[in-house]
Design an enzyme around this catalytic site. Structure first.
Site, PDB file in Angstrom:
ATOM      1  N   LEU A   1      25.943  44.958  40.038  1.00  0.00           N
ATOM      2  CA  LEU A   1      25.206  44.500  41.217  1.00  0.00           C
ATOM      3  C   LEU A   1      24.909  45.634  42.181  1.00  0.00           C
ATOM      4  O   LEU A   1      23.838  45.709  42.783  1.00  0.00           O
ATOM      5  CB  LEU A   1      26.039  43.447  41.951  1.00  0.00           C
ATOM      6  CG  LEU A   1      25.658  42.019  41.668  1.00  0.00           C
ATOM      7  CD1 LEU A   1      26.798  41.093  41.968  1.00  0.00           C
ATOM      8  CD2 LEU A   1      24.442  41.616  42.498  1.00  0.00           C
TER       9      LEU A   1
ATOM     10  N   GLY B   1      28.006  49.992  39.959  1.00  0.00           N
ATOM     11  CA  GLY B   1      28.321  48.782  39.178  1.00  0.00           C
ATOM     12  C   GLY B   1      27.078  47.935  38.934  1.00  0.00           C
ATOM     13  O   GLY B   1      25.980  48.279  39.394  1.00  0.00           O
TER      14      GLY B   1
ATOM     15  N   LYS C   1      39.876  37.136  45.763  1.00  0.00           N
ATOM     16  CA  LYS C   1      38.652  36.694  46.447  1.00  0.00           C
ATOM     17  C   LYS C   1      38.981  35.649  47.529  1.00  0.00           C
ATOM     18  O   LYS C   1      38.383  35.656  48.604  1.00  0.00           O
ATOM     19  CB  LYS C   1      37.630  36.158  45.445  1.00  0.00           C
ATOM     20  CG  LYS C   1      37.007  37.254  44.581  1.00  0.00           C
ATOM     21  CD  LYS C   1      36.269  38.287  45.405  1.00  0.00           C
ATOM     22  CE  LYS C   1      35.690  39.428  44.610  1.00  0.00           C
ATOM     23  NZ  LYS C   1      35.179  40.528  45.455  1.00  0.00           N
TER      24      LYS C   1
ATOM     25  N   ASP D   1      30.615  55.696  44.866  1.00  0.00           N
ATOM     26  CA  ASP D   1      31.364  55.155  43.721  1.00  0.00           C
ATOM     27  C   ASP D   1      32.246  56.280  43.202  1.00  0.00           C
ATOM     28  O   ASP D   1      32.128  57.428  43.648  1.00  0.00           O
ATOM     29  CB  ASP D   1      30.394  54.666  42.622  1.00  0.00           C
ATOM     30  CG  ASP D   1      31.021  53.548  41.771  1.00  0.00           C
ATOM     31  OD1 ASP D   1      32.158  53.721  41.313  1.00  0.00           O
ATOM     32  OD2 ASP D   1      30.364  52.506  41.587  1.00  0.00           O
TER      33      ASP D   1
ATOM     34  N   TYR E   1      41.936  37.959  40.013  1.00  0.00           N
ATOM     35  CA  TYR E   1      40.645  38.243  40.655  1.00  0.00           C
ATOM     36  C   TYR E   1      40.297  37.131  41.655  1.00  0.00           C
ATOM     37  O   TYR E   1      39.943  37.384  42.805  1.00  0.00           O
ATOM     38  CB  TYR E   1      39.580  38.354  39.565  1.00  0.00           C
ATOM     39  CG  TYR E   1      38.145  38.370  40.022  1.00  0.00           C
ATOM     40  CD1 TYR E   1      37.635  39.442  40.748  1.00  0.00           C
ATOM     41  CD2 TYR E   1      37.276  37.322  39.690  1.00  0.00           C
ATOM     42  CE1 TYR E   1      36.305  39.466  41.135  1.00  0.00           C
ATOM     43  CE2 TYR E   1      35.945  37.341  40.069  1.00  0.00           C
ATOM     44  CZ  TYR E   1      35.464  38.417  40.798  1.00  0.00           C
ATOM     45  OH  TYR E   1      34.143  38.441  41.179  1.00  0.00           O
TER      46      TYR E   1
ATOM     47  N   GLY F   1      31.068  50.869  45.337  1.00  0.00           N
ATOM     48  CA  GLY F   1      30.836  50.289  44.006  1.00  0.00           C
ATOM     49  C   GLY F   1      29.364  50.290  43.651  1.00  0.00           C
ATOM     50  O   GLY F   1      28.867  49.398  42.944  1.00  0.00           O
TER      51      GLY F   1
HETATM   52  C1  AKB Z   1      33.355  37.168  36.508  1.00  0.00           C
HETATM   53  O1  AKB Z   1      33.000  36.542  35.492  1.00  0.00           O
HETATM   54  O2  AKB Z   1      34.503  37.559  36.719  1.00  0.00           O
HETATM   55  C2  AKB Z   1      32.314  37.421  37.579  1.00  0.00           C
HETATM   56  C3  AKB Z   1      32.344  36.370  38.628  1.00  0.00           C
HETATM   57  C4  AKB Z   1      31.863  35.008  38.320  1.00  0.00           C
HETATM   58  O3  AKB Z   1      32.769  36.637  39.713  1.00  0.00           O
HETATM   59  N1  AKB Z   1      31.020  37.511  37.003  1.00  0.00           N
END
Ligand code: AKB
Length: 326
Positions: A23, A21, A153, A44, A149, A18
């Site tokens: 970061l 991207g 995580k 990437d 998401y 990645g």
């Molecule tokens: C998002 O907004 O999804 C990201 C994060 C806070 O992981 N920037």
């Protein structure tokens, strides 16, 4: 070929997934400065046109392709930056799960098999959800995220912890707040308004904000986020008491705070608030973060506050837009 000079004793060869991207691009530059341009392998699906150094086109969902790159370059550390973020992930829940989890499991398993020394895994404030105290959210809080998401995580943090405990793979992780930088645009996050707003201000255009004026969230300037990641990877292993993921804090602000900071330079900057589905996501996240574990264990300390960040963002975006127009 670059890789013939890599891999000698004591030399670190760093792979970034990645790498094009938001970061990944800034991290690649910092790692090139630290380890030398020939010791950093940016990967990437698409190259970052402005980047220098080694680039390999790589789909991290393909374990065989990843394995070949790790072998060829005798990789000793991986920064795994691939992810579909919070807001975009809600449009493609299963794809988000598959990509975020599939690529992480590939990285962990290949690192175990090929004896990669250290793995960096970015987690996020998105791991938090309901049943937390939203002010100074503690390191060890309930993790019931509201987005796919966030779910990836939480699962990813636990996989990292599992590989550390079961296979002694040295996995290290940080829960990033919203990250703000001028170098590249983020894509698909709930905190992205805080990048877009600077672009509009510098172009002297009005801004439409997708969050309410008072929505306070944890945020960080990109240089602090990159420095935190590298400092964590440099820390002595025995100092690290958290092997899921560390809370880290930079600053906390709301859209009305960032507008006030920008108006110190652009007093006539116009903003309209038009909250959308991202408001609900933001409302489930912390307003500020307790990062005392990171401070105690590996000496974490942010350098940028809101006004310092606004100055750097505005200065750099002004030069960028002037050069585009010239
Ligand atoms: C998002 O907004 O999804 C990201 C994060 C806070 O992981 N920037």
């Amino acid at each position: 070929m670059y890789y013939t000079i890599l891999g000698s004793m004591g030399v670190e060869n760093i792979l970034i997934t990645g790498a094009s991207g938001q970061l990944g691009a800034v991290l690649t530059k910092s790692l090139q400065q630290k380890f030398g341009i020939d010791h950093v392998i940016a990967t990437d699906l698409r190259p970052n046109k402005e980047a220098r150094g080694i680039f390999e086109k790589l789909d991290a969902t393909d374990p065989e392709a990843l394995k070949q790159v790790v072998k060829r370059y005798k990789v000793t550390q991986i920064y795994h930056m691939v992810a579909i973020l919070s807001a975009k992930g809600e449009a493609f829940p299963q794809k988000t799960w598959d990509i975020n989890m599939g690529t992480l499991l590939n990285v962990l398993e290949i690192s175990r098999l090929l004896k990669v020394k250290k793995v960096f895994y970015p987690s996020s404030i998105a791991v938090f959800g309901h049943h937390i105290s939203r002010i100074n959210t503690p390191q060890f809080s309930n993790l019931t995220p509201t987005t796919v998401y966030g779910m990836t995580k939480v699962a990813g943090e636990n996989w990292g912890n599992y590989y550390f405990n079961t296979y002694q793979l040295d996995v290290r992780s940080i829960r990033y707040p919203g990250v703000i930088g001028y170098q590249s645009l983020p894509g698909g996050g709930t905190t992205d308004y805080a990048v877009d707003i600077y672009h509009k201000a510098v172009k002297q255009e009005p801004f439409e904000c997708f969050l309410k004026a008072s929505t306070r969230l944890p945020m960080m300037y990109i240089e602090d986020a990159v420095r935190a990641s590298i400092e964590l990877m440099d820390a002595p292993a025995e100092k690290l008491s958290v092997r899921t993921s560390y809370n880290i804090a930079g600053m906390s602000f709301s859209p009305e705070d960032i507008v006030a900071s920008i108006r110190k330079t652009y007093p006539n900057f116009e903003v309209r608030y038009n909250p959308d589905f991202r408001q609900k996501i933001a409302d489930s996240w912390p307003m500020s973060i307790d990062d005392s574990k990171a401070r105690e264990d590996w000496g974490w300390k942010p350098r940028y506050d809101l006004d310092a960040m606004s100055r750097v963002m505005i200065e750099n975006l002004k030069s960028y837009y002037n050069s585009v127009i010239a």
